[in-house]
Design a protein around this motif. Structure first.
Motif, PDB file in Angstrom:
ATOM      1  N   LYS A 129      -9.578  30.276 -42.204  1.00  0.00           N
ATOM      2  CA  LYS A 129     -10.792  29.358 -41.635  1.00  0.00           C
ATOM      3  C   LYS A 129     -11.263  29.810 -40.354  1.00  0.00           C
ATOM      4  CE  LYS A 129     -10.563  25.569 -44.985  1.00  0.00           C
ATOM      5  NZ  LYS A 129     -10.259  24.052 -44.985  1.00  0.00           N
ATOM      6  N   LYS A 130     -10.263  30.040 -39.459  1.00  0.00           N
ATOM      7  CA  LYS A 130     -10.580  30.498 -38.135  1.00  0.00           C
ATOM      8  C   LYS A 130      -9.772  31.497 -37.531  1.00  0.00           C
ATOM      9  CE  LYS A 130     -12.956  30.593 -34.313  1.00  0.00           C
ATOM     10  NZ  LYS A 130     -12.420  31.872 -33.908  1.00  0.00           N
ATOM     11  N   ILE A 131     -10.206  32.671 -37.188  1.00  0.00           N
ATOM     12  CA  ILE A 131      -9.535  33.818 -36.601  1.00  0.00           C
ATOM     13  C   ILE A 131      -8.890  33.421 -35.245  1.00  0.00           C
ATOM     14  CG2 ILE A 131      -9.291  36.254 -36.154  1.00  0.00           C
ATOM     15  CD1 ILE A 131      -9.457  35.757 -39.050  1.00  0.00           C
ATOM     16  N   THR A 132      -7.862  33.561 -35.070  1.00  0.00           N
ATOM     17  CA  THR A 132      -7.218  33.407 -33.615  1.00  0.00           C
ATOM     18  C   THR A 132      -6.553  34.615 -33.191  1.00  0.00           C
ATOM     19  OG1 THR A 132      -4.987  32.678 -34.390  1.00  0.00           O
ATOM     20  CG2 THR A 132      -6.920  30.901 -34.169  1.00  0.00           C
ATOM     21  N   VAL A 133      -6.243  34.640 -31.761  1.00  0.00           N
ATOM     22  CA  VAL A 133      -5.294  35.660 -31.530  1.00  0.00           C
ATOM     23  C   VAL A 133      -4.007  36.042 -32.312  1.00  0.00           C
ATOM     24  CG1 VAL A 133      -3.919  36.441 -29.349  1.00  0.00           C
ATOM     25  CG2 VAL A 133      -6.136  35.599 -28.997  1.00  0.00           C
ATOM     26  N   SER A 134      -3.438  34.945 -32.394  1.00  0.00           N
ATOM     27  CA  SER A 134      -2.112  34.991 -33.335  1.00  0.00           C
ATOM     28  C   SER A 134      -2.381  35.856 -34.704  1.00  0.00           C
ATOM     29  CB  SER A 134      -1.667  33.763 -33.718  1.00  0.00           C
ATOM     30  OG  SER A 134      -1.256  33.081 -32.625  1.00  0.00           O
ATOM     31  N   ASN A 135      -3.683  35.572 -35.354  1.00  0.00           N
ATOM     32  CA  ASN A 135      -3.959  36.307 -36.760  1.00  0.00           C
ATOM     33  C   ASN A 135      -4.285  37.701 -36.411  1.00  0.00           C
ATOM     34  OD1 ASN A 135      -6.021  33.367 -37.245  1.00  0.00           O
ATOM     35  ND2 ASN A 135      -4.130  33.801 -38.263  1.00  0.00           N
ATOM     36  N   ILE A 136      -4.933  37.914 -35.187  1.00  0.00           N
ATOM     37  CA  ILE A 136      -5.160  39.373 -34.957  1.00  0.00           C
ATOM     38  C   ILE A 136      -3.824  40.163 -34.757  1.00  0.00           C
ATOM     39  CG2 ILE A 136      -6.176  40.840 -33.148  1.00  0.00           C
ATOM     40  CD1 ILE A 136      -8.498  38.491 -32.887  1.00  0.00           C
ATOM     41  N   ARG A 137      -2.935  39.757 -33.997  1.00  0.00           N
ATOM     42  CA  ARG A 137      -1.709  40.154 -33.758  1.00  0.00           C
ATOM     43  C   ARG A 137      -1.017  40.290 -35.027  1.00  0.00           C
ATOM     44  NH1 ARG A 137       0.475  40.255 -28.559  1.00  0.00           N
ATOM     45  NH2 ARG A 137      -0.605  39.115 -27.102  1.00  0.00           N
ATOM     46  N   LYS A 138      -1.160  39.490 -35.933  1.00  0.00           N
ATOM     47  CA  LYS A 138      -0.142  39.619 -37.123  1.00  0.00           C
ATOM     48  C   LYS A 138      -0.937  40.693 -38.023  1.00  0.00           C
ATOM     49  CE  LYS A 138       1.539  36.591 -40.625  1.00  0.00           C
ATOM     50  NZ  LYS A 138       1.645  35.077 -41.210  1.00  0.00           N
ATOM     51  N   MET A 139      -2.377  40.982 -37.787  1.00  0.00           N
ATOM     52  CA  MET A 139      -2.985  41.944 -38.844  1.00  0.00           C
ATOM     53  C   MET A 139      -2.344  43.113 -38.461  1.00  0.00           C
ATOM     54  SD  MET A 139      -6.882  40.865 -38.682  1.00  0.00           S
ATOM     55  CE  MET A 139      -7.416  39.306 -39.281  1.00  0.00           C
ATOM     56  N   LYS A 140      -1.844  43.660 -37.257  1.00  0.00           N
ATOM     57  CA  LYS A 140      -1.045  44.830 -36.934  1.00  0.00           C
ATOM     58  C   LYS A 140       0.112  45.122 -37.621  1.00  0.00           C
ATOM     59  CE  LYS A 140       0.244  48.195 -33.445  1.00  0.00           C
ATOM     60  NZ  LYS A 140      -0.298  48.877 -32.378  1.00  0.00           N
TER      61      LYS A 140
END
Length: 269
Positions: free
Chosen positions: A8-19
């Motif tokens: 529902k809301k992208i965070t820094v943690s989500n962005i790091r996890k994508m990599k």
């Protein structure tokens, strides 16, 4: 389908996890409420309010004249249109170059007044000490290396970077990671060098004119949708030609107004 489409809301943690999960990160610039809503509905991961607004919104020759007030104004507008995407805003030229104290003051002002969730700074190892202080102050920082538009006069124009190898750029990327940056834009860098930079760091690289091996991609909204044609960089792919559609619609409007066809009974009270 994105592994993170349900977030529902992208965070820094989500962005790091994508990599770490090998999911590519999508990013497009936006400068107003309506554009932001469109991108958010489409599922964009990161919306960047770029200082490119100087050219595509204000008609400047380059990004250098853009002011802090302009960035705050546009970022506030974009913020209102987002629910899911992570919001990053550029710190314009001159707002982080004088002193660390002034830079921190300006970044704090941007975060407080605009609603941005991170700021983006151009520069490598030379700005790493500032990045570290910003992160310790509670501000998320996205780095930017390679071709740096704010340094266009120093670089002698918009020249492709990394042709002589990846050592300097990789060192810049590692310095930014060590300082606490959560991601790095890699602009105008040859693909092989960008690949090496991406492998050298554990934080995501977001490419623009840097090939397919970066962890994500970013393009300018007006380039993606064919709204800006003063110049078109080689790396840009147009996914629509909305300028052509808009011009034809405007011409049709002019004809109908001149001929008295519009407004008709259905568009009158």
């Amino acid at each position: 389908m994105s592994k993170h489409a349900e977030i529902k809301k992208i965070t820094v943690s989500n962005i790091r996890k994508m990599k770490s999960e090998n999911e590519k990160i999508s990013c497009i610039t936006a400068y107003d409420y309506t554009s932001a809503k469109i991108l958010d509905q489409a599922g964009i991961d990161i919306v960047l309010v770029g200082d490119s607004l100087g050219m595509v919104m204000n008609g400047y020759e380059n990004t250098i004249p853009v002011t802090l007030d302009e960035m705050i104004y546009h970022t506030k507008s974009v913020k209102r249109g987002l629910q899911r995407a992570f919001l990053v805003t550029d710190m314009p030229f001159g707002t982080y170059n004088v002193s660390h104290e002034k830079a921190i003051e300006n970044c704090v002002r941007v975060i407080k007044e605009s609603g941005a969730e991170a700021v983006k700074l151009e520069g490598g190892a030379e700005v790493a000490p500032l990045v570290e202080r910003l992160v310790k102050s509670g501000i998320n920082v996205m780095g930017h290396i390679g071709l740096m538009p704010q340094s266009v006069h120093v670089m002698g124009g918009y020249k492709i970077q990394g042709k002589d190898g990846s050592e300097k750029l990789a060192a810049d990327a590692m310095a930014l990671e060590k300082a606490g940056a959560f991601s790095i834009v890699v602009e105008g860098v040859v693909a092989d060098t960008a690949k090496k930079i991406t492998a050298a760091v554990s934080i995501p690289t977001i490419g623009i004119g840097a090939g397919v091996h970066c962890d994500g991609q970013v393009l300018v909204y007006h380039d993606v949708f064919g709204l800006f044609d003063d110049f078109t960089p080689k790396f840009v792919k147009r996914y629509a030609n909305l300028k052509e559609v808009a011009v034809k619609a405007a011409e049709n409007y002019v004809r109908e107004v001149k001929s008295g066809v519009f407004p008709d009974g259905g568009h009158s009270f």
